[in-house]
Scaffold this active site. Structure first.
Site, short mmCIF file in Angstrom:
data_model
loop_
_atom_site.label_atom_id
_atom_site.label_comp_id
_atom_site.label_asym_id
_atom_site.label_seq_id
_atom_site.Cartn_x
_atom_site.Cartn_y
_atom_site.Cartn_z
CE LYS A 9 0.46 1.34 27.31
NZ LYS A 9 0.21 1.25 28.77
CE1 TYR A 49 -2.71 -3.37 28.54
CE2 TYR A 49 -4.10 -2.01 27.14
CZ TYR A 49 -2.86 -2.27 27.73
OH TYR A 49 -1.80 -1.43 27.51
CG ASN A 112 2.23 3.27 31.13
OD1 ASN A 112 1.69 3.15 30.03
ND2 ASN A 112 2.20 2.31 32.05
CG HIS A 115 1.74 -3.29 25.68
ND1 HIS A 115 1.24 -3.86 26.83
CD2 HIS A 115 2.04 -4.32 24.84
CE1 HIS A 115 1.24 -5.18 26.68
NE2 HIS A 115 1.70 -5.49 25.49
CD GLU A 126 0.77 -8.74 24.59
OE1 GLU A 126 1.85 -8.16 24.31
OE2 GLU A 126 0.34 -8.82 25.76
P1 DAT Z 1 2.43 -3.01 32.11
O1 DAT Z 1 1.90 -2.05 31.06
O2 DAT Z 1 3.67 -2.48 32.77
O3 DAT Z 1 2.58 -4.41 31.61
P2 DAT Z 1 0.00 -3.90 33.44
O4 DAT Z 1 -0.06 -4.98 32.42
O5 DAT Z 1 -0.11 -4.29 34.88
O6 DAT Z 1 1.34 -3.03 33.29
O7 DAT Z 1 -1.15 -2.84 33.17
C1 DAT Z 1 -1.45 -2.46 31.84
C2 DAT Z 1 -1.70 -0.96 31.81
O8 DAT Z 1 -2.82 -0.64 32.63
C3 DAT Z 1 -0.55 -0.12 32.36
O9 DAT Z 1 0.47 0.09 31.41
C4 DAT Z 1 -1.26 1.14 32.73
C5 DAT Z 1 -2.61 0.64 33.22
N1 DAT Z 1 -2.61 0.49 34.68
C6 DAT Z 1 -1.98 -0.47 35.41
N2 DAT Z 1 -2.17 -0.32 36.72
C7 DAT Z 1 -2.95 0.81 36.83
C8 DAT Z 1 -3.52 1.52 37.92
N3 DAT Z 1 -3.31 1.12 39.19
N4 DAT Z 1 -4.26 2.61 37.65
C9 DAT Z 1 -4.48 3.03 36.38
N5 DAT Z 1 -3.98 2.40 35.30
C10 DAT Z 1 -3.23 1.31 35.52
MG MG Z 2 1.17 -5.78 30.97
#
Ligand code: DAT
Ligand code: MG
Length: 146
Positions: A9, A49, A112, A115, A126
């Site tokens: 990212k 997303y 974080n 991805h 994807e």
């Molecule tokens: P991952 O990236 O582990 O697959 P995800 O698909 O649930 O997690 O979410 C995608 C991204 O969205 C994640 O990397 C960071 C952001 N995100 C997820 N939960 C969040 C939250 N509670 N607050 C802010 N950003 C969040």
């Molecule tokens: Mg995800």
């Protein structure tokens, strides 16, 4: 052979972490089959997303992913989808196990660093979305030792 989509990212690119993160997947024994540094349109970020579009953080997430270049990759190997997720660690770096990428390189859930696709269906979706399905097929002589 299984393939997954991984993306460093904008925070990981800005912080100079591309090499260190790629090294982890190379050392593990996975094979890089495509990669590019690229800027991300809002349209692409929103499609990527799409599953999260009802979440309260969706707007911020799209703002973040479009805020600077990302490094998009396709990796190949046995169980690469689930193993790459395990190497990344939990979504919130505060919950990620020590030694995982998110634990070692990040402190906030918003930024974080990486991805990774979470299922075979999403990996294919994807790879199609980011690379038009294109990957490089090639042999590595080391493969028989993995
Ligand atoms: P991952 O990236 O582990 O697959 P995800 O698909 O649930 O997690 O979410 C995608 C991204 O969205 C994640 O990397 C960071 C952001 N995100 C997820 N939960 C969040 C939250 N509670 N607050 C802010 N950003 C969040
Ligand atoms: Mg995800």
């Amino acid at each position: 052979m299984e393939r997954t989509f991984l993306m460093i990212k904008p925070d990981g690119v800005q912080r100079g972490l591309i090499g260190q993160i790629m090294t982890r997947f190379e050392k593990k024994g996975f094979k890089l089959v495509n990669a590019k540094l690229m800027t991300v349109s809002r349209e692409l970020a929103e499609k990527h997303y799409d599953e999260l579009k009802e979440k309260p953080f969706f707007g911020e997430l799209v703002d973040f992913i479009t805020s600077g270049p990302v490094f998009a990759m396709i990796w190949e190997g046995n169980n690469v989808i689930s193993v790459a997720r395990a190497m990344m660690g939990k979504t919130n770096p505060a919950d990620a196990a020590p030694g995982t990428i998110r634990a070692d390189f990040a402190v906030s859930v918003g930024m974080n660093v990486i991805h990774g696709s979470d299922s075979p269906e999403n990996a294919q979706r994807e790879i199609d979305l980011w690379f038009n399905g294109e990957a490089i097929s090639y042999d590595k002589t080391i493969a028989k030792w993995l």
